[in-house]
Design a protein around this motif. Structure first.
Motif, short mmCIF file in Angstrom:
data_model
loop_
_atom_site.label_atom_id
_atom_site.label_comp_id
_atom_site.label_asym_id
_atom_site.label_seq_id
_atom_site.Cartn_x
_atom_site.Cartn_y
_atom_site.Cartn_z
N ASN A 57 112.06 92.81 60.36
CA ASN A 57 112.64 91.58 59.85
C ASN A 57 113.49 90.94 60.94
N GLY A 58 114.02 89.77 60.67
CA GLY A 58 114.89 89.14 61.63
C GLY A 58 114.19 88.12 62.51
N VAL A 59 114.99 87.35 63.21
CA VAL A 59 114.50 86.23 63.99
C VAL A 59 113.65 86.62 65.20
N PRO A 60 113.95 87.74 65.90
CA PRO A 60 113.08 88.08 67.04
C PRO A 60 111.61 88.17 66.66
N ILE A 61 111.35 88.58 65.42
CA ILE A 61 109.95 88.69 64.97
C ILE A 61 109.35 87.30 64.82
N THR A 62 110.09 86.40 64.19
CA THR A 62 109.55 85.05 63.97
C THR A 62 109.41 84.29 65.28
N LEU A 63 110.32 84.54 66.22
CA LEU A 63 110.20 83.91 67.54
C LEU A 63 108.92 84.35 68.23
N LYS A 64 108.65 85.66 68.17
CA LYS A 64 107.44 86.20 68.80
C LYS A 64 106.20 85.61 68.14
N ALA A 65 106.23 85.50 66.82
CA ALA A 65 105.09 84.96 66.08
C ALA A 65 104.82 83.52 66.49
N LYS A 66 105.87 82.72 66.60
CA LYS A 66 105.69 81.33 67.02
C LYS A 66 105.15 81.25 68.44
N LYS A 67 105.63 82.11 69.31
CA LYS A 67 105.18 82.11 70.70
C LYS A 67 103.70 82.47 70.80
N GLU A 68 103.26 83.43 69.97
CA GLU A 68 101.87 83.88 70.04
C GLU A 68 100.95 83.11 69.11
N GLY A 69 101.53 82.20 68.30
CA GLY A 69 100.72 81.38 67.42
C GLY A 69 100.08 82.15 66.28
N VAL A 70 100.80 83.18 65.78
CA VAL A 70 100.28 84.00 64.68
C VAL A 70 101.37 84.13 63.62
N THR A 71 101.06 84.82 62.53
CA THR A 71 102.05 85.05 61.48
C THR A 71 102.97 86.21 61.87
N PRO A 72 104.17 86.27 61.30
CA PRO A 72 105.04 87.42 61.56
C PRO A 72 104.40 88.75 61.18
N GLN A 73 103.58 88.77 60.13
CA GLN A 73 102.94 90.02 59.71
C GLN A 73 101.99 90.54 60.79
N VAL A 74 101.28 89.64 61.44
CA VAL A 74 100.38 90.04 62.54
C VAL A 74 101.19 90.67 63.67
N VAL A 75 102.34 90.08 63.97
CA VAL A 75 103.19 90.59 65.04
C VAL A 75 103.69 91.99 64.71
N VAL A 76 104.22 92.18 63.51
CA VAL A 76 104.81 93.48 63.18
C VAL A 76 103.74 94.56 63.06
N ASP A 77 102.58 94.21 62.55
CA ASP A 77 101.50 95.19 62.47
C ASP A 77 101.08 95.65 63.86
N LYS A 78 100.98 94.69 64.78
CA LYS A 78 100.55 95.00 66.15
C LYS A 78 101.54 95.93 66.84
N TYR A 79 102.81 95.55 66.82
CA TYR A 79 103.79 96.32 67.59
C TYR A 79 104.26 97.58 66.88
N HIS A 80 104.20 97.60 65.55
CA HIS A 80 104.50 98.84 64.85
C HIS A 80 103.54 99.95 65.28
N LYS A 81 102.28 99.60 65.42
CA LYS A 81 101.29 100.60 65.84
C LYS A 81 101.49 100.99 67.31
N ILE A 82 101.72 100.02 68.17
CA ILE A 82 101.94 100.33 69.59
C ILE A 82 103.15 101.25 69.75
N ILE A 83 104.24 100.91 69.08
CA ILE A 83 105.47 101.70 69.20
C ILE A 83 105.29 103.07 68.56
N GLY A 84 104.74 103.09 67.34
CA GLY A 84 104.55 104.37 66.64
C GLY A 84 103.63 105.31 67.40
N ASP A 85 102.52 104.78 67.91
CA ASP A 85 101.58 105.61 68.69
C ASP A 85 102.25 106.13 69.96
#
Length: 702
Positions: A57-85
């Motif tokens: 949650n929080g603004v860093p997520i929405t900033l990243k989403a706007k920068k990449e032109g995707v939804t916040p959910q796409v951003v968190v799913d992507k990086y949650h897996k990268i970080i968790g793995d």
């Protein structure tokens, strides 16, 4: 807390934002010390739960989403897996790695807020907040940048200056601007719910001052906040991504990320107890990175509401105020929860003499390291622990990485273990020999070995992990010294019984090292168990010389560490240097356009294709080349300031664009007739403006 009263431990590691991968600064500051501490507790058979998860949650997520032109959910799913793995492959042994986008977390955070709301803790305040008229939205703190009023950093955020570490309010910034539109925001009224921190000031002061054992940087920052006087802080934000505020008249508002994020520790623990030991029944076991060996007896509440539980938060220094002031105030207001016994925050780790910067790609990313240094997790774990910024900012360099691997892991730890196992196979067919007679030297080594576990354990329990690792390496140095002085490879010729004793003691040191290194180097400990053909021991077994019984069969030796070559290090340095070049290019300021000219002025320029047929340096100058060009109309001389970028040999035969009707000009005594058109990139390098295909000299460029 009195150790005799501790029944269990809850250890948390700061939730990383899922707007990018994890880098070495995160590892050194938070996750390695936390993992080392937990592994040590487990080796001592302590009841401990190790909790972490993605802060989604929080603004860093929405900033990243706007920068990449995707939804916040796409951003968190992507990086949650990268970080968790990455954490999993690196051996960070969480019982659960959760995520704050989960249903469990939203329910837990909402219920926590509602409890405080129903108790009348919050104050409703209508305040002026920044609003972006162009984007037509209120701006959360991280959507606003400006000049820090405390250090002058021109890129401070509305909630924090990452240069000086100060916590700010957006309205404190000088010359604020919106990160959405780049425009200066205006102030508009909006309603939010505030936590009156000032009401908990004395309670917080008593709590903090009761922990004299806290690190000076933690206690000092807390005292600074308290002495300045605490102010109410908004616990809600005008945003459409996050945990919705569970009260009336709260449309378009979510919980402040620093209200909901620490509650993520609690929701993760609840999820752990819900699913631990029953992965097959958990459809989200992989998503949450549940440890398959995690055992959850009793209730999650035992780990958060029982005063015989020791709660420890591992964080970086930029999170001190949130974990030592805001979160404890929330828990005090709620009334049901225990407070942290310690918050061992580290300072910052720099990289090659510069501050790590995710935006500038000046970082060593864990996921990339794991690909580029295959099976070398423990090398990075060792180096980062050895240079951990425990009391002050420290620096990671690739040369130091190489030196510590080659001179310490390979030459000291690996060399000792390899020699002992090789000699045992050579002289006694890989079977542990029995101790025959002990002399004074043997007894001194045995006595010194016995002193290390308590010394190392005390350092770990007091969060001095660098000191603890140094003492672990001293055990290996003890073994190397013992071998060097006793020289079993020479004594074997005359006294086999003496060699039996030497190698038995040396093997006992190796077996002790397997336990002592495990909190720091878990992958090496596993290799060592395989080499010793043993399931391993616990911390309470160490310091003794009966860990391997006479006649026990060892497996063949294998190198525990490989040398890091110069080329490996240079590749990483080159990679960082390329980041500098890329940053310069990305941040280059484009030269403003000149004033308009009319068509007649433009058409007056005669630009033709020409070929350079001769070139030489102009004497007594560094920048000038004398060029002879075939214009198709004539052959003429042009003096050009390109000698710093091209040699005469390089330019001969080059087709160029030449302004041929520029008035002649004398330069260094040479009549120059025309100007060659060049383009300049972001780092100042010049290139010729040339036709893509060869054209006849004199061809008109329109």
């Amino acid at each position: 807390m009195d150790n005799s009263k501790i029944k269990r431990y809850t250890v948390t590691a700061a939730l990383p934002y899922t707007n990018g991968p994890v880098h070495i600064g995160h590892l050194a500051g938070v996750y390695l010390p936390a993992d080392t501490y937990v592994r040590y507790l487990r080796s001592n058979k302590r009841d401990v739960k190790f909790i972490c998860g993605s802060d989604e949650n929080g603004v860093p997520i929405t900033l990243k989403a706007k920068k990449e032109g995707v939804t916040p959910q796409v951003v968190v799913d992507k990086y949650h897996k990268i970080i968790g793995d990455s954490f999993k492959e690196f051996g960070v042994s969480f019982d659960i790695y959760h995520r704050t986008s989960s249903e469990m977390h939203h329910e837990t955070a909402s219920a926590f807020f509602k409890t405080l709301y129903d108790k009348g803790i919050f104050t409703e305040e209508v305040t002026e907040q920044y609003y972006d008229e162009k984007a037509q939205t209120f701006l959360a703190d991280r959507y606003i940048t400006g000049t820090c009023p405390k250090c002058g950093n021109e890129n401070a955020y509305g909630d924090q200056c990452e240069n000086c570490g100060s916590t700010l309010n957006a309205t404190d910034l000088i010359n604020p601007k919106s990160t959405l539109s780049g425009e200066p925001p205006v102030r508009r009224e909006t309603k939010n719910w505030f936590l009156p921190l000032e009401k908990y000031e004395e309670q917080l002061r008593t709590y903090i001052e009761s922990h004299k054992e806290w690190k000076p940087n933690v206690a000092g920052q807390c005292q600074s906040w308290l002495n300045a006087g605490l102010q109410p802080r908004a616990m809600t934000r005008d945003l459409d991504w996050g945990v919705k505020v569970p009260v009336k008249d709260a449309e378009g508002k979510v919980l402040y990320v620093w209200f909901d994020a620490p509650i993520g520790y609690i929701s993760a623990t609840k999820e752990l107890f819900r699913f631990a030991g029953a992965e097959a029944a958990n459809p989200k076991a992989d998503e949450y990175y549940l440890d398959k060996n995690a055992v959850a007896k009793g209730s999650w509440e035992d780990y958060w509401k029982d005063d015989t539980t020791k709660l420890v938060h591992f964080i970086g220094k930029d999170n001190i105020v949130f974990h030592c002031i805001i979160f404890p105030a929330m828990l005090m207001a709620h009334g049901d929860y225990i407070l942290a016994d310690n918050v061992p925050a580290n300072e910052f780790l720099n990289l090659e003499g510069q501050k790590i910067s995710t935006s500038k790609n000046w970082a060593v990313w864990l996921n990339e390291y794991l690909l580029e240094f295959k099976d070398k997790q423990d090398v990075l774990r060792y180096v980062l622990t050895s240079t951990a910024p425990e009391t002050k900012d420290n620096d990671f360099t690739w040369k130091d990485f190489q030196a510590r691997n080659n001179n310490e892991l390979v030459a000291v730890l690996g060399n000792f273990i390899n020699r002992v196992v090789v000699l045992t196979h050579k002289y006694f067919e890989g079977k542990v020999p029995a101790v025959m007679d002990l002399n004074e030297q043997d007894q001194q080594v045995i006595d010194e070995l016995a002193s290390y576990p308590a010394k190392i354990g005390a350092s770990i329990e007091n969060y001095r992990f660098r000191e603890a690792l140094t003492e672990v390496m001293n055990v290996a140095r003890l073994g190397n010294k013992y071998l060097a002085e006793t020289e079993p490879w020479k004594v074997i010729k005359t006294d086999e019984n003496r060699v039996k004793t030497i190698l038995n003691i040396s093997l006992q040191i190796v077996a002790n090292l397997e336990v002592l290194i495990e909190p720091f180097l878990p992958f090496t400990a596993e290799k060592l168990k395989e080499m010793l053909n043993h399931e391993g021991h616990l911390w309470g077994d160490t310091g003794k010389i009966d860990l391997l019984l006479p006649g026990h069969q060892l497996n063949e030796t294998a190198l525990l560490f490989d040398k890091v070559e110069d080329a490996d290090v240079q590749n990483q340095i080159d990679k960082l240097n390329q980041s500098k070049v890329d940053n310069i290019a990305a941040n280059a300021v484009v030269t403003p356009a000149k004033e308009n000219i009319d068509f007649d002025q433009f058409s007056a320029m005669d630009i033709r294709v020409a070929t350079i047929i001769a070139a030489e340096k102009v004497e007594k100058t560094k920048k000038l080349l004398k060029l002879t060009l075939d214009t198709g109309l004539d052959k003429r001389t042009v003096v050009s300031g390109i000698a710093e970028y091209f040699t005469p040999e390089e330019v001969i035969g080059q087709q160029v664009s030449l302004l041929i009707n520029l008035a002649p000009r004398e330069i260094k005594g040479i009549l120059s007739q025309g100007m060659i058109l060049m383009s300049e990139n972001s780092d100042g390098k010049l290139t010729f403006v040339s036709p893509l295909q060869n054209h006849a000299n004199g061809s008109v460029i329109r």
